[in-house]
Design a protein around this motif. Structure first.
Motif, PDB file in Angstrom:
ATOM      1  N   LYS A  38       5.506  22.813 -59.943  1.00  0.00           N
ATOM      2  CA  LYS A  38       6.284  21.723 -59.374  1.00  0.00           C
ATOM      3  C   LYS A  38       7.780  21.919 -59.517  1.00  0.00           C
ATOM      4  CE  LYS A  38       5.910  18.967 -63.599  1.00  0.00           C
ATOM      5  NZ  LYS A  38       5.427  17.700 -64.163  1.00  0.00           N
ATOM      6  N   THR A 169      13.050  18.459 -63.321  1.00  0.00           N
ATOM      7  CA  THR A 169      12.314  18.340 -62.066  1.00  0.00           C
ATOM      8  C   THR A 169      11.689  16.951 -61.950  1.00  0.00           C
ATOM      9  OG1 THR A 169      11.873  20.704 -62.025  1.00  0.00           O
ATOM     10  CG2 THR A 169      10.444  19.313 -60.691  1.00  0.00           C
ATOM     11  N   ASP A 170      11.119  16.462 -63.032  1.00  0.00           N
ATOM     12  CA  ASP A 170      10.566  15.106 -63.030  1.00  0.00           C
ATOM     13  C   ASP A 170      11.657  14.081 -62.737  1.00  0.00           C
ATOM     14  OD1 ASP A 170       8.106  16.170 -63.669  1.00  0.00           O
ATOM     15  OD2 ASP A 170       8.254  15.723 -65.812  1.00  0.00           O
ATOM     16  N   SER A 173      12.533  13.887 -59.121  1.00  0.00           N
ATOM     17  CA  SER A 173      11.490  13.390 -58.213  1.00  0.00           C
ATOM     18  C   SER A 173      11.653  11.930 -57.847  1.00  0.00           C
ATOM     19  CB  SER A 173      10.110  13.625 -58.832  1.00  0.00           C
ATOM     20  OG  SER A 173       9.926  12.798 -59.975  1.00  0.00           O
ATOM     21  N   ALA A 177      11.274  13.497 -51.238  1.00  0.00           N
ATOM     22  CA  ALA A 177      11.429  14.881 -50.789  1.00  0.00           C
ATOM     23  C   ALA A 177      12.129  14.966 -49.441  1.00  0.00           C
ATOM     24  CB  ALA A 177      10.060  15.557 -50.719  1.00  0.00           C
TER      25      ALA A 177
END
Length: 290
Positions: A38, A169-170, A173, A177
């Motif tokens: 991810k 990355t979390d 989010s 996207a």
């Protein structure tokens, strides 16, 4: 660690690989490839031949990064989410150069780049994190900097770096996207990071020579991440305006040649004014692509 690769993820949905300092980024895998999880984007720097001799410790507050007047100027015009992502990008830039220096055995030189994310940038994220219910990760950053302070094996430092990158990355989010992929949203983030590159690179000079290696390295890390963001956006940008995209990529590639190695020589490749001019041309090129 000679010949090893230091993995840094940008988190924008494709895989990017550089085989050495200052080289052109090449997209080598499709977005979402299972091998890369991810995190999305990887910047892998080879660890050979690029030692560091930067100074140890902080710079007494980096104008253009955290909290100082420089940052409000560099990120002026960005909305809350864009500024949030720009600060996350700068954390990634610090980790990029920090890991490269650490893997080369330059542990003292690497230390500032592991301290600044928690000391100077994490606070810039807190308001959005609280508003969007993002899990705190300050403890993960502190664990990473402690490993570096105590000169832990490079494998441990890289492993904890990947923990932090997962958390980044979390944290990213929270932005949908399709918004991240929209040039009208993403390109101003790139420009905000590049304006910070200008500030940091300028701070590296003492007179006409590079006197502050840490600021030089900050600007390098931020430029790498900004370039990786452009790399990921390139297919979308090309479909919109191929000529403007070509100009943008040419200017970005030229900008990256400012840093031939992670360790600066006294005589710089470009003056601060020349780097500022390049970033202005990049900004002009992005105007047609938003």
């Amino acid at each position: 660690m000679a010949g090893s690769k230091v993995k840094i993820w940008v988190g924008l949905g494709a895989y990017v690989l550089a085989s050495g300092v200052g080289t052109t980024w090449a997209q080598t895998h499709d977005a979402g490839h299972a091998d890369y999880g991810k995190h999305g984007v990887q910047i892998a720097q080879t660890g050979h031949g690029h030692g560091g001799q930067g100074g140890e410790g902080g710079e007494g507050g980096e104008g253009g990064e955290a909290g100082a007047a420089g940052e409000s100027k560099a990120l002026a015009g960005l909305n809350e989410e864009q500024a949030y992502l720009a600060n996350i990008a700068m954390i990634r830039g610090h980790l990029n150069v920090g890991n490269e220096l650490y893997a080369a055995g330059k542990t003292n030189d690497a230390l500032p780049h592991f301290l600044h994310p928690v000391e100077e940038l994490y606070g810039e994220l807190k308001e959005v994190m609280e508003e969007k219910h993002v899990s705190p990760f300050k403890a993960d950053l502190e664990k990473l900097s402690d490993l570096v302070k105590h000169k832990a094996p490079a494998q441990q430092v890289q492993a904890q770096t990947e923990v932090v990158l997962t958390r980044l990355t979390d944290a990213t989010s929270i932005v949908p996207a399709n918004t991240l992929a929209d040039p009208a949203f993403a390109l101003p983030v790139v420009i905000g990071v590049l304006r910070t590159v200008v500030d940091e690179y300028g701070e590296a000079f003492e007179g006409d020579t590079i006197g502050n290696p840490v600021e030089y390295q900050d600007s390098l890390g931020f430029a790498r991440v900004a370039n990786a963001m452009v790399e990921v956006l390139t297919p979308t940008l090309t479909a919109k305006d191929a000529e403007a995209t070509h100009q943008l990529r040419e200017q970005m590639n030229t900008l990256l040649t400012t840093w031939p190695a992670v360790t600066p020589k006294k005589t710089a490749v470009r003056t601060a004014a020349e780097v500022s001019g390049l970033v202005s041309r990049i900004e002009f090129a992005t105007a047609r692509l938003r």
